[in-house]
Design a protein around this motif. Sequence first.
Motif, PDB file in Angstrom:
ATOM      1  N   GLY A   7     -12.003   2.056  -9.784  1.00 20.04           N
ATOM      2  CA  GLY A   7     -11.537   0.767 -10.280  1.00 20.04           C
ATOM      3  C   GLY A   7     -12.602  -0.292 -10.351  1.00 20.04           C
ATOM      4  N   GLY A   8     -13.712  -0.081  -9.634  1.00 23.69           N
ATOM      5  CA  GLY A   8     -14.816  -1.034  -9.683  1.00 23.69           C
ATOM      6  C   GLY A   8     -14.488  -2.370  -9.039  1.00 23.69           C
ATOM      7  N   MET A  15      -7.454  -6.072  -4.251  1.00 25.53           N
ATOM      8  CA  MET A  15      -7.124  -5.820  -2.851  1.00 25.53           C
ATOM      9  C   MET A  15      -7.177  -7.099  -2.035  1.00 25.53           C
ATOM     10  SD  MET A  15      -8.564  -2.068  -1.723  1.00 25.53           S
ATOM     11  CE  MET A  15     -10.279  -2.390  -2.023  1.00 25.53           C
ATOM     12  N   SER A  16      -8.130  -7.959  -2.331  1.00 23.47           N
ATOM     13  CA  SER A  16      -8.249  -9.223  -1.608  1.00 23.47           C
ATOM     14  C   SER A  16      -6.988 -10.062  -1.791  1.00 23.47           C
ATOM     15  CB  SER A  16      -9.481  -9.986  -2.106  1.00 23.47           C
ATOM     16  OG  SER A  16      -9.557 -11.248  -1.494  1.00 23.47           O
ATOM     17  N   ILE A  17      -6.496 -10.145  -3.021  1.00 25.60           N
ATOM     18  CA  ILE A  17      -5.282 -10.910  -3.300  1.00 25.60           C
ATOM     19  C   ILE A  17      -4.072 -10.247  -2.635  1.00 25.60           C
ATOM     20  CG2 ILE A  17      -3.684 -11.635  -5.124  1.00 25.60           C
ATOM     21  CD1 ILE A  17      -6.149 -11.889  -6.950  1.00 25.60           C
ATOM     22  N   ALA A  18      -3.993  -8.913  -2.736  1.00 22.46           N
ATOM     23  CA  ALA A  18      -2.859  -8.187  -2.147  1.00 22.46           C
ATOM     24  C   ALA A  18      -2.787  -8.393  -0.638  1.00 22.46           C
ATOM     25  CB  ALA A  18      -2.977  -6.698  -2.468  1.00 22.46           C
ATOM     26  N   LEU A  31      -1.642  -0.421  -6.279  1.00 26.97           N
ATOM     27  CA  LEU A  31      -2.377  -1.363  -7.125  1.00 26.97           C
ATOM     28  C   LEU A  31      -3.743  -0.816  -7.508  1.00 26.97           C
ATOM     29  CD1 LEU A  31      -1.482  -4.705  -5.316  1.00 26.97           C
ATOM     30  CD2 LEU A  31      -0.704  -3.961  -7.577  1.00 26.97           C
ATOM     31  N   VAL A  32      -4.418  -0.192  -6.546  1.00 28.68           N
ATOM     32  CA  VAL A  32      -5.733   0.400  -6.825  1.00 28.68           C
ATOM     33  C   VAL A  32      -5.593   1.481  -7.895  1.00 28.68           C
ATOM     34  CG1 VAL A  32      -7.620   1.754  -5.857  1.00 28.68           C
ATOM     35  CG2 VAL A  32      -6.662  -0.147  -4.551  1.00 28.68           C
ATOM     36  N   ILE A  78      -8.238   7.642  -6.999  1.00 33.81           N
ATOM     37  CA  ILE A  78      -7.511   7.303  -5.775  1.00 33.81           C
ATOM     38  C   ILE A  78      -6.483   8.398  -5.498  1.00 33.81           C
ATOM     39  CG2 ILE A  78      -5.638   5.930  -6.787  1.00 33.81           C
ATOM     40  CD1 ILE A  78      -7.618   4.841  -3.719  1.00 33.81           C
ATOM     41  N   PRO A  79      -6.391   8.892  -4.264  1.00 32.16           N
ATOM     42  CA  PRO A  79      -5.406   9.943  -3.980  1.00 32.16           C
ATOM     43  C   PRO A  79      -3.990   9.464  -4.273  1.00 32.16           C
ATOM     44  CG  PRO A  79      -6.942   9.702  -2.156  1.00 32.16           C
ATOM     45  CD  PRO A  79      -7.172   8.542  -3.070  1.00 32.16           C
ATOM     46  N   PRO A  80      -3.142  10.315  -4.822  1.00 33.15           N
ATOM     47  CA  PRO A  80      -1.793   9.896  -5.238  1.00 33.15           C
ATOM     48  C   PRO A  80      -0.774   9.848  -4.103  1.00 33.15           C
ATOM     49  CG  PRO A  80      -2.128  12.173  -5.809  1.00 33.15           C
ATOM     50  CD  PRO A  80      -3.422  11.696  -5.217  1.00 33.15           C
ATOM     51  N   TYR A  81      -1.120   9.151  -3.014  1.00 35.03           N
ATOM     52  CA  TYR A  81      -0.166   9.011  -1.922  1.00 35.03           C
ATOM     53  C   TYR A  81       0.913   7.978  -2.261  1.00 35.03           C
ATOM     54  CZ  TYR A  81      -3.411  11.588   1.078  1.00 35.03           C
ATOM     55  OH  TYR A  81      -4.217  12.549   1.621  1.00 35.03           O
ATOM     56  N   HIS A  82       0.597   7.067  -3.186  1.00 40.71           N
ATOM     57  CA  HIS A  82       1.527   6.007  -3.566  1.00 40.71           C
ATOM     58  C   HIS A  82       1.948   5.215  -2.324  1.00 40.71           C
ATOM     59  CE1 HIS A  82       1.411   8.033  -7.358  1.00 40.71           C
ATOM     60  NE2 HIS A  82       2.058   9.091  -6.913  1.00 40.71           N
ATOM     61  N   PHE A  83       3.236   4.989  -2.169  1.00 41.36           N
ATOM     62  CA  PHE A  83       3.692   4.203  -1.019  1.00 41.36           C
ATOM     63  C   PHE A  83       3.626   4.993   0.283  1.00 41.36           C
ATOM     64  CE2 PHE A  83       5.994   1.925  -4.484  1.00 41.36           C
ATOM     65  CZ  PHE A  83       5.361   0.710  -4.313  1.00 41.36           C
ATOM     66  N   TRP A  84       3.329   6.293   0.206  1.00 43.66           N
ATOM     67  CA  TRP A  84       3.266   7.128   1.399  1.00 43.66           C
ATOM     68  C   TRP A  84       1.841   7.251   1.931  1.00 43.66           C
ATOM     69  CZ3 TRP A  84       6.313   7.771  -2.797  1.00 43.66           C
ATOM     70  CH2 TRP A  84       7.686   7.753  -2.575  1.00 43.66           C
ATOM     71  N   GLU A  85       0.974   6.331   1.538  1.00 41.23           N
ATOM     72  CA  GLU A  85      -0.388   6.300   2.064  1.00 41.23           C
ATOM     73  C   GLU A  85      -0.321   6.213   3.593  1.00 41.23           C
ATOM     74  OE1 GLU A  85      -4.407   6.037   2.749  1.00 41.23           O
ATOM     75  OE2 GLU A  85      -3.523   6.415   0.789  1.00 41.23           O
ATOM     76  N   PRO A  86      -0.979   7.146   4.307  1.00 42.97           N
ATOM     77  CA  PRO A  86      -0.947   7.104   5.778  1.00 42.97           C
ATOM     78  C   PRO A  86      -1.522   5.787   6.303  1.00 42.97           C
ATOM     79  CG  PRO A  86      -1.820   9.195   4.990  1.00 42.97           C
ATOM     80  CD  PRO A  86      -1.719   8.295   3.796  1.00 42.97           C
TER      81      PRO A  86
END
Length: 199
Positions: A7-8, A15-18, A31-32, A78-86
């Motif tokens: 995403g650069g 991420m800063s805003i989030a 978002l990433v 980005i790995p596709p963990y979505h909302f299940w990101e550990p």
Amino acid sequence: MMIGVGGGTRVRHTMSIALDLGVPTGGVAQLVGAMEEANAVFLNALLAKHRSIVMQREHFWELPLYIENGMLPIVISIPPYHFWEPPPEDGPLPAHGSDFGLFILAEVLGMSRVVFVKDEDGMYTRDPKKHPDATLIRRTTLEAVLAMAPEDLMLDKQLFTSWRAARHVKRVQIVNGLKRGELTRALAGEDAGTIIERA
């Protein structure tokens, strides 16, 4: 060959805003991924004349079709963990970043090497943007990187820890995408940038 996009700078800004808004880790990962999907579409527009195609998340079953027809798959990293990101051990940011995502994709698909295109000449002993005395590492091993544990790793730390148990990836290379010819040299197997190998 496959191309993965990150995403650069937009990712860091997003991420800063989030984080300021209190978005949880899984939401930040979503978002990433959205930023990277946009970059994949842009890159596909530029590479369309070379038979590129954007491969949607988790559509690995389509990969043989693309390759058999001489197409160039573009994936997000980005790995596709979505909302299940550990949940991360330290801080609110996802522990599994773009570098790790491309590495694990290569491992799952049985690839033996991964070339990362960055805006530096390779991996340094320290962050060269902060430390002018940093030394460029031309060739090293996974074991040496883990033992050295640089303060500022150019690639995701999770990549190196997971690589210890990997079966397929034997070589990781980092080249400067702002220098003409560096990626071409790396794809030809030449010693461009930094080469890290697993013994």
